[in-house]
Motif scaffolding. Sequence first.
Motif, PDB file in Angstrom:
ATOM      1  N   ALA A 118      39.330  53.486  63.591  1.00  9.06           N
ATOM      2  CA  ALA A 118      40.294  53.229  62.504  1.00  9.06           C
ATOM      3  C   ALA A 118      39.620  52.423  61.397  1.00  9.06           C
ATOM      4  O   ALA A 118      38.724  51.607  61.656  1.00  9.06           O
ATOM      5  N   ALA A 119      40.069  52.650  60.171  1.00  9.98           N
ATOM      6  CA  ALA A 119      39.518  51.923  59.016  1.00  9.98           C
ATOM      7  C   ALA A 119      39.799  50.426  59.130  1.00  9.98           C
ATOM      8  O   ALA A 119      40.828  50.012  59.680  1.00  9.98           O
ATOM      9  N   ASP A 120      38.895  49.634  58.585  1.00 10.31           N
ATOM     10  CA  ASP A 120      39.033  48.174  58.639  1.00 10.31           C
ATOM     11  C   ASP A 120      40.398  47.709  58.103  1.00 10.31           C
ATOM     12  O   ASP A 120      41.039  46.835  58.681  1.00 10.31           O
ATOM     13  N   GLU A 121      40.805  48.303  56.986  1.00 14.03           N
ATOM     14  CA  GLU A 121      42.066  47.863  56.359  1.00 14.03           C
ATOM     15  C   GLU A 121      43.259  48.142  57.269  1.00 14.03           C
ATOM     16  O   GLU A 121      44.240  47.399  57.261  1.00 14.03           O
ATOM     17  N   VAL A 122      43.169  49.236  58.014  1.00 22.68           N
ATOM     18  CA  VAL A 122      44.262  49.577  58.935  1.00 22.68           C
ATOM     19  C   VAL A 122      44.314  48.564  60.078  1.00 22.68           C
ATOM     20  O   VAL A 122      45.385  48.096  60.470  1.00 22.68           O
ATOM     21  N   LEU A 123      43.155  48.201  60.592  1.00 25.86           N
ATOM     22  CA  LEU A 123      43.115  47.219  61.687  1.00 25.86           C
ATOM     23  C   LEU A 123      43.658  45.870  61.204  1.00 25.86           C
ATOM     24  O   LEU A 123      44.418  45.202  61.909  1.00 25.86           O
ATOM     25  N   ALA A 124      43.281  45.494  59.990  1.00 23.48           N
ATOM     26  CA  ALA A 124      43.767  44.220  59.451  1.00 23.48           C
ATOM     27  C   ALA A 124      45.274  44.280  59.218  1.00 23.48           C
ATOM     28  O   ALA A 124      45.999  43.318  59.506  1.00 23.48           O
ATOM     29  N   ALA A 125      45.740  45.418  58.704  1.00 24.43           N
ATOM     30  CA  ALA A 125      47.180  45.575  58.444  1.00 24.43           C
ATOM     31  C   ALA A 125      47.963  45.547  59.758  1.00 24.43           C
ATOM     32  O   ALA A 125      49.030  44.943  59.844  1.00 24.43           O
ATOM     33  N   ARG A 126      47.436  46.208  60.776  1.00 24.06           N
ATOM     34  CA  ARG A 126      48.077  46.178  62.101  1.00 24.06           C
ATOM     35  C   ARG A 126      48.238  44.738  62.588  1.00 24.06           C
ATOM     36  O   ARG A 126      49.294  44.349  63.091  1.00 24.06           O
ATOM     37  N   GLN A 184      47.270  48.899  49.678  1.00 26.56           N
ATOM     38  CA  GLN A 184      46.763  50.117  49.019  1.00 26.56           C
ATOM     39  C   GLN A 184      47.385  51.372  49.636  1.00 26.56           C
ATOM     40  O   GLN A 184      47.725  52.319  48.925  1.00 26.56           O
ATOM     41  N   LEU A 185      47.534  51.391  50.941  1.00 28.65           N
ATOM     42  CA  LEU A 185      48.120  52.571  51.577  1.00 28.65           C
ATOM     43  C   LEU A 185      49.616  52.670  51.300  1.00 28.65           C
ATOM     44  O   LEU A 185      50.157  53.769  51.144  1.00 28.65           O
ATOM     45  N   ALA A 186      50.283  51.521  51.207  1.00 25.25           N
ATOM     46  CA  ALA A 186      51.699  51.539  50.820  1.00 25.25           C
ATOM     47  C   ALA A 186      51.830  52.123  49.411  1.00 25.25           C
ATOM     48  O   ALA A 186      52.712  52.944  49.139  1.00 25.25           O
ATOM     49  N   GLU A 187      50.915  51.737  48.540  1.00 22.14           N
ATOM     50  CA  GLU A 187      50.948  52.248  47.168  1.00 22.14           C
ATOM     51  C   GLU A 187      50.690  53.759  47.147  1.00 22.14           C
ATOM     52  O   GLU A 187      51.321  54.492  46.386  1.00 22.14           O
ATOM     53  N   LEU A 188      49.776  54.218  48.000  1.00 23.83           N
ATOM     54  CA  LEU A 188      49.511  55.662  48.083  1.00 23.83           C
ATOM     55  C   LEU A 188      50.784  56.414  48.479  1.00 23.83           C
ATOM     56  O   LEU A 188      51.116  57.457  47.903  1.00 23.83           O
ATOM     57  N   HIS A 189      51.502  55.900  49.477  1.00 20.92           N
ATOM     58  CA  HIS A 189      52.765  56.524  49.896  1.00 20.92           C
ATOM     59  C   HIS A 189      53.771  56.527  48.730  1.00 20.92           C
ATOM     60  O   HIS A 189      54.429  57.535  48.461  1.00 20.92           O
ATOM     61  N   ARG A 190      53.891  55.393  48.039  1.00 18.33           N
ATOM     62  CA  ARG A 190      54.841  55.285  46.925  1.00 18.33           C
ATOM     63  C   ARG A 190      54.511  56.279  45.809  1.00 18.33           C
ATOM     64  O   ARG A 190      55.373  56.979  45.293  1.00 18.33           O
ATOM     65  N   LEU A 191      53.219  56.320  45.449  1.00 18.21           N
ATOM     66  CA  LEU A 191      52.813  57.200  44.343  1.00 18.21           C
ATOM     67  C   LEU A 191      53.019  58.666  44.696  1.00 18.21           C
ATOM     68  O   LEU A 191      53.401  59.469  43.840  1.00 18.21           O
ATOM     69  N   ALA A 192      52.764  59.026  45.952  1.00 20.56           N
ATOM     70  CA  ALA A 192      53.005  60.413  46.381  1.00 20.56           C
ATOM     71  C   ALA A 192      54.477  60.751  46.204  1.00 20.56           C
ATOM     72  O   ALA A 192      54.839  61.841  45.727  1.00 20.56           O
ATOM     73  N   GLY A 193      55.343  59.808  46.589  1.00 17.74           N
ATOM     74  CA  GLY A 193      56.780  60.039  46.458  1.00 17.74           C
ATOM     75  C   GLY A 193      57.207  60.178  45.019  1.00 17.74           C
ATOM     76  O   GLY A 193      57.992  61.073  44.661  1.00 17.74           O
TER      77      GLY A 193
END
Length: 273
Positions: A62-70, A154-163
Motif C-alpha cells: 500500500a502507498a505510504d499516504e494510505v498507511l498514514a491515513a489508515r 489528496q485522495l479525498a480531493e480526488l473522490h470529490r473532483l471525480a464527483g
Amino acid sequence: MKTATPRPPEELTPQARARRQEIASQAAGPLRPPADIEYSADEHDIWVAVNEALAPVWQRHAADEVLAARDRLGLPRDRLPQLTEVSTLLDQLTGFEYRAVPGLVDKLDFFASLGRGLFLSTQYVRDGASPLYTPEPDVIHEVIGHANCLADEQLAELHRLAGQAMLRVETEVARQFLADVFWFSGEFGVVRQHGRPKGYGAGLLSSYGELRWFPTHAELRPLDVVRMGCLAYDIDHYQPVLFIADSLTQVLDVVGGFFESVTDGQVAAALAA
Ligand SMILES: [Fe+2]
C-alpha cells in the motif's frame, strides 16, 4: 471487490441472501445518516479476519499516504464499525460522510454524492465461507478500501473532483469515460514509491489476492487520462493493466486536474482521436 472467480449474488445461499436483504432493507439512503446495524458475531469475525489478512499485505504493497491515513483514521480492527462511526472519524480529517444504500447505485448518483462529500456505502458483509473474496462491493470494500483513502486529503480531493466532474458533464459517453478514469485511479491506482509499485486505489487495497498479485503480474503503464478512459476492462477479473504515477501529488495534478476541467467536448475529442 475484485476477485478472480466472481459469483453473482443470486448464487448466495438462501440464508446469506436473506441476511443481505435484511441489512439492505435498513439502508437509510443518501439523505439521512445511516441506521446502526446489529452485526452478528460471525460478521464481526469476517471483518477481523480480513483486517488480519490484509495488514501485512498493506504494509508491503500500500502507498505510504494510505498507511498514514489508515493510522490517522483509526478504524476498529476487532469489530465492524457502524457507518456513523466512520463518518465521525472522517469528519475530523477530510469531512467525508458515509450514507447507506441497499446495493450498487447508478454511477451518476454515486459520483454526484461524492461531489458533495458523501460516500454511498452498502452495509452488508460478504459470505463468511470465503472471507477474502466478494463478487461486489460490501461494507469491507467500502470501509477498509475507501474510508482509509478518504482519510487522506489528496485522495479525498480526488473522490470529490471525480464527483463534481460527473455532475458537470452531460452525456452518458462522458460520464462513462469519467467513471473509467476513476476506475484506474480511485479504485485501481498505483504509485511508485521506494522503487516499487504501491496501491492507492480502494479496489486494490481491499483485495487480498489482487494486492499481492499486481506488483509482479500487472502491466504498469504511465499515468495518462485519455488511455485510462479508453482502455476496456473486465470488472470480474484481476486487472492485467494498471496506470502508475510518480506520486499522489502527480495523481491529483493529472487526474484531479482532468476531473476539474473536463468537458463533454474534450471527451468526445479524446474518443475520436
Ligand atoms: Fe469502490
